[in-house]
Scaffold this active site. Structure first.
Site, PDB file in Angstrom:
ATOM      1  N   CYS A 209      46.911 -78.111  55.454  1.00 25.68           N
ATOM      2  CA  CYS A 209      48.104 -77.237  55.482  1.00 25.68           C
ATOM      3  C   CYS A 209      48.285 -76.718  56.913  1.00 25.68           C
ATOM      4  O   CYS A 209      48.325 -75.513  57.147  1.00 25.68           O
ATOM      5  CB  CYS A 209      48.000 -76.074  54.498  1.00 25.68           C
ATOM      6  SG  CYS A 209      47.359 -76.530  52.874  1.00 25.68           S
ATOM      7  N   GLY A 214      48.988 -73.362  64.892  1.00 25.17           N
ATOM      8  CA  GLY A 214      48.165 -72.428  65.680  1.00 25.17           C
ATOM      9  C   GLY A 214      46.676 -72.667  65.483  1.00 25.17           C
ATOM     10  O   GLY A 214      45.898 -72.685  66.446  1.00 25.17           O
ATOM     11  N   ASP A 256      49.397 -84.588  50.807  1.00 23.73           N
ATOM     12  CA  ASP A 256      49.178 -83.402  49.986  1.00 23.73           C
ATOM     13  C   ASP A 256      47.696 -83.053  49.982  1.00 23.73           C
ATOM     14  O   ASP A 256      46.857 -83.871  49.587  1.00 23.73           O
ATOM     15  CB  ASP A 256      49.668 -83.709  48.561  1.00 23.73           C
ATOM     16  CG  ASP A 256      49.575 -82.500  47.649  1.00 23.73           C
ATOM     17  OD1 ASP A 256      48.875 -81.525  48.012  1.00 23.73           O
ATOM     18  OD2 ASP A 256      50.198 -82.532  46.575  1.00 23.73           O
ATOM     19  N   CYS A 325      46.794 -65.661  53.846  1.00 22.73           N
ATOM     20  CA  CYS A 325      47.392 -64.469  54.471  1.00 22.73           C
ATOM     21  C   CYS A 325      47.963 -63.580  53.364  1.00 22.73           C
ATOM     22  O   CYS A 325      49.126 -63.211  53.379  1.00 22.73           O
ATOM     23  CB  CYS A 325      48.460 -64.856  55.482  1.00 22.73           C
ATOM     24  SG  CYS A 325      49.763 -65.896  54.813  1.00 22.73           S
TER      25      CYS A 325
END
Length: 398
Positions: A209, A214, A256, A325
């Protein structure tokens, strides 16, 4: 005037979103019969005008009233409500001292407020509210810790290779060193997970993912042989653009993360799993108003699929860093308990406070990491952090 108008519009919208709960309360008092049905732009215009009237007094009350009435008059579906708009805003103006002093308790939906105060405590919730209203400063991860670059950016070092820019007057692309690819944008909290992979240079490491990239950039910077995996071709384009600006290269795989099979297993995997993203509320205040229990459940189920597949893609002894997150314990702390019961070939590899420097207090008793906007910041640093949960595992056996 164009950029000034944009900045003003941006300020109005973010204020309306950050103060959404308080504006809800004001509306329930100001509209005797509730929000009129089929009213076109009436509600958004009213919300923006209340944001200006109650919470941005420097912009002037008169312009808020005038512009709001003009805006609904210009909308055929809302035109018949211009009189109501005028009346409601005049009433708000007359009561502005009281309405603008509404409790910060209203900033979060009651269910989230109650849940987070149990998980994090009342004191932290007050700090969450402060972080919501302040918004997020700009954090950058530097390619090289260059004192001259830090000075040219007007930034403050935040430990490791993160610096913070408290206030900026230009877009990211206009900041010093952007074109030359000398840094990338990454919240101080988001920079933590990749640092918890500490293998020898050349180790094969995958970023599941991966977009916008970053964390991939951090792994390339650390000298690993990096594979960046993402399912969305559009996001992969952005990932490629970001890496090429930085002069970094990684193997890119489109697929995926729930059923990806690499040609050979990896020495480490960083899994930044899709989540409810409630930890990003300083930047995206709307997430706290859209999150439902169903959202959390579907994310939790997906995260478990991704964890199980990541474990299959590791070498024996390989390291898996899982992060979200999110501030929801179901997506963080409770997933560690689920792994212990269901993925027998993964054992928790505890993080030590020393590994995190000044963020050491974020390490929990079991060696997982819980970052949130209530954590104390170093002396002289303004702003807070995003919410993140991080757990590190090792794959056992053959």
């Amino acid at each position: 005037a164009d950029s000034r108008d944009r900045a003003l519009a941006n300020r109005l919208v973010t204020t309306a979103l950050r103060r959404h709960g308080q504006i809800d309360m004001a509306l329930s008092e100001l509209l005797d019969r509730g929000m009129p049905k089929k009213s076109g732009s009436f509600e958004p215009v009213l919300r923006l005008s209340l944001a200006q009237l109650l919470f941005l007094p420097d912009l002037g009350a008169h312009s808020a009233l005038f512009l709001a009435v003009e805006a609904v008059k210009a909308d055929p579906r809302a035109r018949h409500l211009s009189g109501l708009m005028n009346a409601v805003l005049r009433r708000a103006q007359a009561n502005s001292a009281r309405l603008s002093a509404m409790s910060d308790d209203l900033l979060f939906p009651p269910a989230i407020r109650e849940f987070w105060s149990r998980a994090y405590g009342e004191d932290n919730l007050d700090r969450f509210a402060q972080a919501l209203l302040e918004g997020a400063p700009l954090d950058l991860t530097l390619k090289d810790n260059d004192p001259e670059l830090i000075e040219a950016l007007g930034a403050t070092p935040l430990g490791f290779d993160t610096v913070r820019i408290a206030s900026r007057d230009r877009p990211v692309e206009g900041l010093f060193g952007y074109e030359e690819g000398r840094w990338w944008v990454q919240d101080a909290a988001a920079a933590v997970p990749a640092r918890l992979i500490t293998l020898a240079p050349g180790a094969s490491v995958a970023d599941f993912c991966a977009a916008p990239g970053g964390k991939t950039a951090q792994l390339v910077k650390a000298g690993y042989d990096v594979t960046a995996l993402d399912a969305d071709p559009v996001r992969v384009e952005r990932l490629n653009a970001n890496l090429s600006r930085l002069g970094y290269a990684a193997r890119i795989a489109i697929g995926d993360a729930a059923d990806f099979r690499p040609p050979a297993p990896f020495d480490a995997i960083l899994l930044d799993a899709p989540c409810t993203a409630t930890g990003t509320f300083r930047r995206h205040p709307e997430v706290i108003w859209h999150r439902t229990d169903k959202d959390v459940e579907s994310r939790v189920a997906l995260q478990r699929q991704l964890l199980a597949n990541a474990a299959r893609c590791l070498n024996p002894g390989g390291v898996l860093v899982y992060c979200v997150c999110s501030l929801e314990p179901q997506e963080g702390e409770e997933q560690v308990r689920w792994v212990a019961g269901h993925l027998k070939d993964l054992e928790l590899l505890p993080v030590t406070p020393e590994e995190l420097g000044w963020l050491g207090p974020a390490v929990l008793a079991d060696g997982t990491v819980r970052l949130h906007p209530g954590l104390p910041m170093p002396e002289g640093i303004e702003g807070a952090l995003d919410g993140f949960f991080v757990a590190r595992f090792r794959r056992t056996g053959g």
